[in-house]
Design an enzyme around this catalytic site. Structure first.
Site, mmCIF file in Angstrom:
data_model
loop_
_atom_site.group_PDB
_atom_site.id
_atom_site.type_symbol
_atom_site.label_atom_id
_atom_site.label_comp_id
_atom_site.label_asym_id
_atom_site.label_seq_id
_atom_site.Cartn_x
_atom_site.Cartn_y
_atom_site.Cartn_z
ATOM 1 C CB CYS A 13 -9.234 58.090 -11.403
ATOM 2 S SG CYS A 13 -8.939 59.240 -10.102
ATOM 3 C CG ASP A 36 -22.168 64.344 -18.831
ATOM 4 O OD1 ASP A 36 -21.996 65.083 -17.662
ATOM 5 O OD2 ASP A 36 -23.074 63.774 -18.941
ATOM 6 C CG HIS A 52 -9.980 60.472 -6.573
ATOM 7 N ND1 HIS A 52 -11.027 60.415 -7.245
ATOM 8 C CD2 HIS A 52 -10.211 60.235 -5.164
ATOM 9 C CE1 HIS A 52 -11.942 59.833 -6.427
ATOM 10 N NE2 HIS A 52 -11.544 59.876 -5.330
ATOM 11 C CG ASN A 96 -24.271 68.592 -9.222
ATOM 12 O OD1 ASN A 96 -24.820 69.690 -8.902
ATOM 13 N ND2 ASN A 96 -24.388 68.013 -10.144
ATOM 14 N N GLY A 102 -26.484 66.962 -4.995
ATOM 15 C CA GLY A 102 -26.749 66.035 -6.357
ATOM 16 C C GLY A 102 -25.610 65.393 -6.838
ATOM 17 C CG HIS A 109 -17.832 66.562 -11.833
ATOM 18 N ND1 HIS A 109 -17.637 65.344 -10.613
ATOM 19 C CD2 HIS A 109 -19.028 66.750 -12.094
ATOM 20 C CE1 HIS A 109 -19.057 65.246 -10.387
ATOM 21 N NE2 HIS A 109 -19.764 65.772 -11.217
HETATM 22 P P1 5GP Z 1 -22.612 64.648 -10.774
HETATM 23 O O1 5GP Z 1 -24.153 64.319 -10.737
HETATM 24 O O2 5GP Z 1 -21.955 63.719 -10.017
HETATM 25 O O3 5GP Z 1 -22.510 66.201 -10.756
HETATM 26 O O4 5GP Z 1 -22.434 64.502 -12.520
HETATM 27 C C1 5GP Z 1 -21.735 63.396 -12.954
HETATM 28 C C2 5GP Z 1 -21.794 63.362 -14.333
HETATM 29 O O5 5GP Z 1 -21.121 62.535 -15.129
HETATM 30 C C3 5GP Z 1 -23.327 63.193 -15.183
HETATM 31 O O6 5GP Z 1 -23.618 64.390 -15.883
HETATM 32 C C4 5GP Z 1 -23.098 62.049 -15.873
HETATM 33 O O7 5GP Z 1 -23.755 62.117 -17.090
HETATM 34 C C5 5GP Z 1 -21.538 61.868 -16.254
HETATM 35 N N1 5GP Z 1 -20.864 60.778 -16.209
HETATM 36 C C6 5GP Z 1 -21.124 59.684 -15.597
HETATM 37 N N2 5GP Z 1 -20.520 58.710 -16.274
HETATM 38 C C7 5GP Z 1 -19.599 59.007 -17.205
HETATM 39 C C8 5GP Z 1 -18.891 58.568 -18.078
HETATM 40 O O8 5GP Z 1 -18.299 57.335 -17.996
HETATM 41 N N3 5GP Z 1 -18.417 59.321 -19.253
HETATM 42 C C9 5GP Z 1 -18.800 60.522 -19.388
HETATM 43 N N4 5GP Z 1 -18.242 61.105 -20.390
HETATM 44 N N5 5GP Z 1 -19.500 61.181 -18.481
HETATM 45 C C10 5GP Z 1 -20.081 60.472 -17.363
HETATM 46 ZN ZN ZN Z 2 -10.915 60.225 -9.042
#
Ligand code: 5GP
Ligand code: ZN
Length: 122
Positions: A13, A36, A52, A96, A102, A109
């Site tokens: 957010c 990412d 959200h 995920n 995970g 996302h």
């Molecule tokens: P999840 O494990 O929840 O599916 O993936 C979260 C993703 O968000 C991860 O691949 C992580 O690298 C990415 N991520 C986490 N914090 C940030 C951030 O502050 N900026 C960006 N661009 N990506 C983020």
């Molecule tokens: Zn959010």
């Protein structure tokens, strides 16, 4: 000021609001996409709804159009950001969901990954 439901403690957010910087690749009224921060493929994008929604576990019929638009957008963004064309290129979508799925960031996302192999993971 956004008309979308947001969570003040959610990092995605904050990214949508511009409070945390990101490398944006796409934005419209309802969807935001960015690189990412820890890519594990040559192309690694995250597509999120501006609203959200914690995860796919919380979606309902009211989200069908939004999710459909995200699926169609994925292919366009993948190509735009350097994924090679189908069938020799292509891309991978991952969402995920929950701890056992995970998920680390609890704002829905879709990972869009692609580019020449080998990848860091997957
Ligand atoms: P999840 O494990 O929840 O599916 O993936 C979260 C993703 O968000 C991860 O691949 C992580 O690298 C990415 N991520 C986490 N914090 C940030 C951030 O502050 N900026 C960006 N661009 N990506 C983020
Ligand atoms: Zn959010």
């Amino acid at each position: 000021m956004s008309h979308h439901h947001t969570d003040d403690n959610c990092i995605f957010c904050k990214i949508v609001a511009g409070k945390i910087p990101s490398k944006k690749v796409y934005e419209d009224e309802d969807i935001f996409a960015f690189h990412d921060i820890a890519p594990w493929a040559p192309v690694h994008l995250l597509m999120i709804p501006k609203a959200h929604i914690p995860s796919l576990a919380q979606v309902g019929p009211e989200h069908e159009a939004l999710l459909g638009r995200m699926m169609v957008l994925a292919s366009k963004l993948a190509a735009q950001e350097g994924c090679n064309p189908y069938p020799d290129g292509g891309f991978r979508l991952v969402s995920n969901t929950g701890t056992e799925g995970g998920q680390e960031v609890h704002h829905l996302h879709i990972h869009v990954m692609g580019g020449p192999r080998p990848w860091l993971r997957g």
